[in-house]
Design a protein around this motif. Structure first.
Motif, PDB file in Angstrom:
ATOM      1  N   VAL A   1       0.954  -1.348  -0.095  1.00 29.49           N
ATOM      2  CA  VAL A   1      -0.168  -0.200  -0.114  1.00 29.49           C
ATOM      3  C   VAL A   1       0.921   1.146  -0.032  1.00 29.49           C
ATOM      4  O   VAL A   1       1.951   1.454   0.883  1.00 29.49           O
ATOM      5  N   ARG A   2       0.687   1.863  -0.933  1.00 33.95           N
ATOM      6  CA  ARG A   2       1.636   3.386  -1.258  1.00 33.95           C
ATOM      7  C   ARG A   2       0.796   4.281  -0.511  1.00 33.95           C
ATOM      8  O   ARG A   2      -0.362   4.893  -0.972  1.00 33.95           O
ATOM      9  N   GLY A   3       1.473   4.803   0.686  1.00 31.65           N
ATOM     10  CA  GLY A   3       0.742   5.940   1.443  1.00 31.65           C
ATOM     11  C   GLY A   3       0.812   7.360   1.026  1.00 31.65           C
ATOM     12  O   GLY A   3       1.830   7.551   0.426  1.00 31.65           O
ATOM     13  N   PRO A   4       0.131   8.326   1.185  1.00 31.93           N
ATOM     14  CA  PRO A   4       0.630   9.556   0.562  1.00 31.93           C
ATOM     15  C   PRO A   4       1.465  10.547   1.405  1.00 31.93           C
ATOM     16  O   PRO A   4       1.944  11.568   1.102  1.00 31.93           O
ATOM     17  N   ILE A   5       1.834   9.947   2.757  1.00 31.97           N
ATOM     18  CA  ILE A   5       2.705  10.775   3.372  1.00 31.97           C
ATOM     19  C   ILE A   5       4.115  10.276   3.379  1.00 31.97           C
ATOM     20  O   ILE A   5       4.358   8.931   3.735  1.00 31.97           O
ATOM     21  N   GLN A   6       5.226  11.090   3.340  1.00 35.01           N
ATOM     22  CA  GLN A   6       6.527  10.852   3.308  1.00 35.01           C
ATOM     23  C   GLN A   6       7.056  11.946   4.200  1.00 35.01           C
ATOM     24  O   GLN A   6       6.985  13.154   3.938  1.00 35.01           O
ATOM     25  N   LEU A   7       8.035  11.419   5.009  1.00 38.29           N
ATOM     26  CA  LEU A   7       8.832  12.310   5.760  1.00 38.29           C
ATOM     27  C   LEU A   7      10.227  12.154   5.863  1.00 38.29           C
ATOM     28  O   LEU A   7      10.747  10.925   5.691  1.00 38.29           O
ATOM     29  N   THR A   8      11.318  13.115   5.624  1.00 39.34           N
ATOM     30  CA  THR A   8      12.454  12.924   5.619  1.00 39.34           C
ATOM     31  C   THR A   8      13.223  12.974   6.906  1.00 39.34           C
ATOM     32  O   THR A   8      12.423  13.050   8.046  1.00 39.34           O
ATOM     33  N   PHE A   9      14.466  12.470   7.129  1.00 43.67           N
ATOM     34  CA  PHE A   9      15.103  12.356   8.140  1.00 43.67           C
ATOM     35  C   PHE A   9      15.360  13.890   8.597  1.00 43.67           C
ATOM     36  O   PHE A   9      15.762  14.545   7.607  1.00 43.67           O
TER      37      PHE A   9
END
Length: 212
Positions: free
Chosen positions: A57-65
């Motif tokens: 499942v590809r989620g809409p949220i990505q956070l960087t380090f």
């Protein structure tokens, strides 16, 4: 936390809404049910590795380090515990240990929310508001001695009028500038920095929102 992921997937496959589907439709139905049931899956996605039920499942949220704006140096402190764990260690009377701290550090993190992927997982506006609330309060509800004074200081959101975006993310991130104040060589508080947003450079169709 501490959950067996395969068991959670099996529960969904055993539910009436999925079990009643044909073999070809089960995975899609299970994917939809998992997204509806679990916030983290519809927000951040998931890899389903259960035997015979693999999927993604590809989620809409990505956070960087997050990276510190200026270099940080950790300090190591010795600590003493006056009690022992085992009866056999009673004669030791105390045990020694170490704990590391950072005097101060301002960290910058970038995040992305895809409206297109949000439609696929069912991630809603209410879910997005819950995310903002969680980011604002995450350290207040998870204190520890090693990060007792950690707190989020500013959340800047760029809202696009187009589903696929009105400008590349890197150009928007460049509009936020974090700099040390004049005369500050070693920052020790948030007030030692100035955060500026170049609103005049924002492309058409992009609105900037300061959540806190």
């Amino acid at each position: 936390e501490a959950a067996v992921l395969d068991n959670r997937v099996e529960e969904v496959y055993a539910s009436d809404e999925v079990a009643s589907k044909s073999k070809d439709d089960k995975k899609a139905a299970a994917r939809k049910a998992l997204c509806e049931k679990y916030f983290d899956i519809r927000a951040f996605g998931a890899v389903i590795a259960t035997k015979d039920k693999q999927g993604q499942v590809r989620g809409p949220i990505q956070l960087t380090f997050a990276r510190s704006v200026d270099p940080v140096v950790s300090h190591s402190h010795s600590i003493t515990r006056m009690a022992v764990t085992k009866e056999a260690d009673k004669e030791k009377e105390k045990t020694m240990g170490r704990k590391s701290t950072v005097p101060y550090g301002l960290y910058l993190c970038h995040g992305f929310v895809s409206a297109n992927l949000a439609k696929q997982t069912g991630f809603s506006d209410a879910d997005l508001e819950l995310l903002w609330e969680a980011l604002e309060n995450m350290f207040d509800n998870d204190r520890s001695a090693s990060r007792g004074l950690m707190s989020p200081r500013k959340l800047v959101v760029f809202e696009h009028s187009s589903e696929l975006g009105n400008a590349p993310a890197n150009k928007l991130f460049d509009a936020v500038r974090v700099s040390k104040n004049s005369g500050v060589s070693v920052p020790r508080s948030f007030s030692d920095y100035t955060v500026e947003i170049d609103r005049d450079s924002l492309p058409q169709g992009v609105t900037v929102i300061e959540k806190f």
